[in-house]
Design an enzyme around this catalytic site. Structure first.
Site, PDB file in Angstrom:
ATOM      1  N   ARG A 350      26.909   7.983 -78.688  1.00  0.00           N
ATOM      2  CA  ARG A 350      28.038   7.534 -77.868  1.00  0.00           C
ATOM      3  C   ARG A 350      28.551   8.634 -76.942  1.00  0.00           C
ATOM      4  O   ARG A 350      29.376   8.365 -76.078  1.00  0.00           O
ATOM      5  CB  ARG A 350      29.165   6.997 -78.766  1.00  0.00           C
ATOM      6  CG  ARG A 350      28.728   5.765 -79.540  1.00  0.00           C
ATOM      7  CD  ARG A 350      29.867   5.042 -80.226  1.00  0.00           C
ATOM      8  NE  ARG A 350      29.331   3.940 -81.008  1.00  0.00           N
ATOM      9  CZ  ARG A 350      29.081   3.990 -82.311  1.00  0.00           C
ATOM     10  NH1 ARG A 350      29.331   5.087 -82.985  1.00  0.00           N
ATOM     11  NH2 ARG A 350      28.593   2.950 -82.951  1.00  0.00           N
ATOM     12  N   VAL A 351      28.096   9.857 -77.150  1.00  0.00           N
ATOM     13  CA  VAL A 351      28.427  10.928 -76.205  1.00  0.00           C
ATOM     14  C   VAL A 351      27.534  10.784 -74.975  1.00  0.00           C
ATOM     15  O   VAL A 351      27.942  11.029 -73.849  1.00  0.00           O
ATOM     16  CB  VAL A 351      28.252  12.304 -76.870  1.00  0.00           C
ATOM     17  CG1 VAL A 351      28.357  13.423 -75.849  1.00  0.00           C
ATOM     18  CG2 VAL A 351      29.298  12.499 -77.958  1.00  0.00           C
TER      19      VAL A 351
END
Length: 515
Positions: A350-351
């Site tokens: 999700r980064v």
């Protein structure tokens, strides 16, 4: 420990009963949750149940020495663990005691195992990459310093191998590594430590072991102890730390055992109601500190084991919702020879690309889509007898990408090497090589680049965008290497054929002479 007991001037209490590692204590009116309780026999306990008339204390050591009628004292402080550089290269238990039969460790100071997570204002965005050395992860599921990335999958699918490879890849990168083994066989931990020591990784690594043979209480505090040691490096030394929790499934089971013994009400799958909280308060302590706080980071890689690939079970869904992404390892891929067995469709970071080098982000951008299309077309092609040229080309390209993403365990690739191989493959650099031989040539070519053409790897480390000029250069280098290898192979095959013919002729002559 008895000296500590004698010197304490705290409240005295009596042990009412002891059963299954749980002591019921009466008399500690000012006790706080998580306080360290010291018994006159030298045993240490952790206050966990604070009731009106008595306190439930979980014994951490010397369980047999505590009996009904014994006395104890509150220490006035929560359970703390020793910290510092003296622990680097050592194997210790969750209380900081050495398990590797070497000299005793002298601790300069202690940190409480429970500590509030950094506030939002004290954090900054995760931007700096933490390379694992695994091409599939560094290209499609990048991990950044300060991130929490879950590794999830069935048993024996290579979860711990990816974690150990990530530690090995931090050599020379000024990252302190802490590996927490929870509920594992001690023989497994020993083999992992031997590998880390052989590869020179123990110089920057601490191994915290709470094996299957120790009490559930020790298994429960192990990840918190390791996190406290990591916080020492982040807050005080402003260093980057990598913590691997292997694994949180066993940690949840240990906490469930303690909770049931403390007669806490069970919930779903007999886990207590706060089983989510024990993991969220642990993993939220991973962060990338802001420049105002001096910098430093803790990167957490928790591992969770699934049953029959069920990622919708209680503990897996809990940890997935806490972390910033997951790497899902699939049994079917593992047994089909795809190792590491990463399911690209269910894995995510999700980064994302914010912690990736610009060159890798551009080169690996279409990779995930290409692999997803390949899997779909491959399933379709097995049902259909005929396919058009475009579909056949996509499948051939996907097969070659698949071969690049395969990697032997403990043989890490640098970011530059991964970028180089992906750029070559996506630009038809390997199309001439048969798929069945590609893995061999990739390994040989990688070795050739490291030994003979380190200048190319150095160029790719600092490159921002891989242009057509670099692609053509790579193609020329690989084509020269490939055709030289082919000619050498043909010569060796011819020599082997000649040797076989000579041996056969000699044997035939010997037979004629005998007859």
């Amino acid at each position: 420990m008895s000296d500590i007991f004698d010197n304490q001037k705290q409240e005295m209490a009596d042990v009412l009963s002891v059963s299954d590692g749980i002591a019921k204590v009466r008399g500690l009116k000012h006790c706080v949750n998580g306080e360290m309780i010291i018994f006159n026999s030298g045993a240490i306990g952790l206050a966990m149940n604070l009731e009106k008339d008595e306190i439930g204390v979980v014994l951490l050591n010397l369980e047999d020495s505590v009996q009904s009628g014994s006395s104890c004292k509150g220490s006035g402080q929560v359970l703390s663990v020793p910290c510092g550089n003296a622990f680097l290269g050592r194997v210790i238990d969750p209380l900081g005691r050495p398990l590797d039969h070497e000299q005793h460790l002298q601790a300069t100071h202690y940190r409480p195992i429970e500590h509030p997570a950094p506030a939002i204002i004290d954090r900054k965005q995760v931007k700096e990459p933490l390379y694992t050395g695994v091409t599939a992860i560094d290209s499609m599921i990048p991990i950044g310093k300060g991130q929490r990335e879950l590794i999830i999958g069935d048993r024996q699918t290579g979860k711990s191998t990816i974690a150990i490879d990530t530690i090995l890849n931090q050599k020379g990168k000024n990252v302190i590594c802490i590996y927490v083994a929870i509920g594992q066989k001690m023989s497994t931990v020993k083999s992992q430590v031997a590998l880390l020591r052989a590869r020179g990784a123990m110089a920057y690594t601490i191994v915290v072991a709470a094996s299957a043979s120790v009490s559930a209480a020790m298994q429960y505090i192990a990840p918190y102890s390791a996190c406290a040691m990591a916080e020492e490096y982040m807050y005080e030394n402003h260093q980057d730390v990598l913590v691997i929790y292997d694994d949180l499934s066993k940690h949840a089971q240990a906490y469930r055992a303690i909770s049931l013994l403390l007669h806490r009400p069970p919930g779903r799958e007999a886990y207590p109601g706060d089983v989510f909280y024990i993991h969220s308060r642990l993993l939220e302590r991973a962060a990338c500190l802001s420049d105002n706080k001096g910098g430093g980071s803790i990167t957490a890689i928790p591992i969770v084991e699934t049953q029959s690939g069920d990622i919708s079970a209680y503990i897996p869904t809990n940890v997935i919702s806490i972390t910033d992404g997951q790497i899902y390892l699939e049994s079917d891929l593992f047994f089909a020879g795809q190792r590491p067995a990463i399911n690209v469709g269910l894995s995510v970071s999700r980064v994302g690309g914010s912690c990736q080098a610009k060159s890798m982000r551009k080169a690996a951008g279409p990779l995930r889509v290409s692999m997803a299309q390949f899997r779909e077309l491959q399933a379709f092609s097995q049902l259909s007898g005929e396919m058009d040229a475009t579909t056949a080309q996509q499948i051939a390209r996907g097969q070659r990408l698949n071969e690049i993403l395969k990697q032997s365990e403990h043989l890490n690739r640098s970011m530059a090497l991964s970028l180089l191989l992906i750029s070559l493959c996506t630009n038809a650099g390997f199309d001439e090589v048969p798929v069945k031989d590609l893995r061999h040539y990739i390994d040989s070519f990688s070795e050739y680049l490291i030994k003979e053409r380190s200048d190319v790897l150095t160029e790719f480390e600092n490159i921002e965008v891989v242009t057509d000029l670099e692609i053509n250069m790579l193609k020329d280098i690989f084509n020269d290497f490939y055709h030289n290898s082919l000619s050498e192979k043909q010569q060796s095959d011819a020599a082997a054929t000649a040797e076989t013919a000579k041996t056969a002729a000699t044997a035939e002559t010997a037979e004629v002479k005998e007859s």
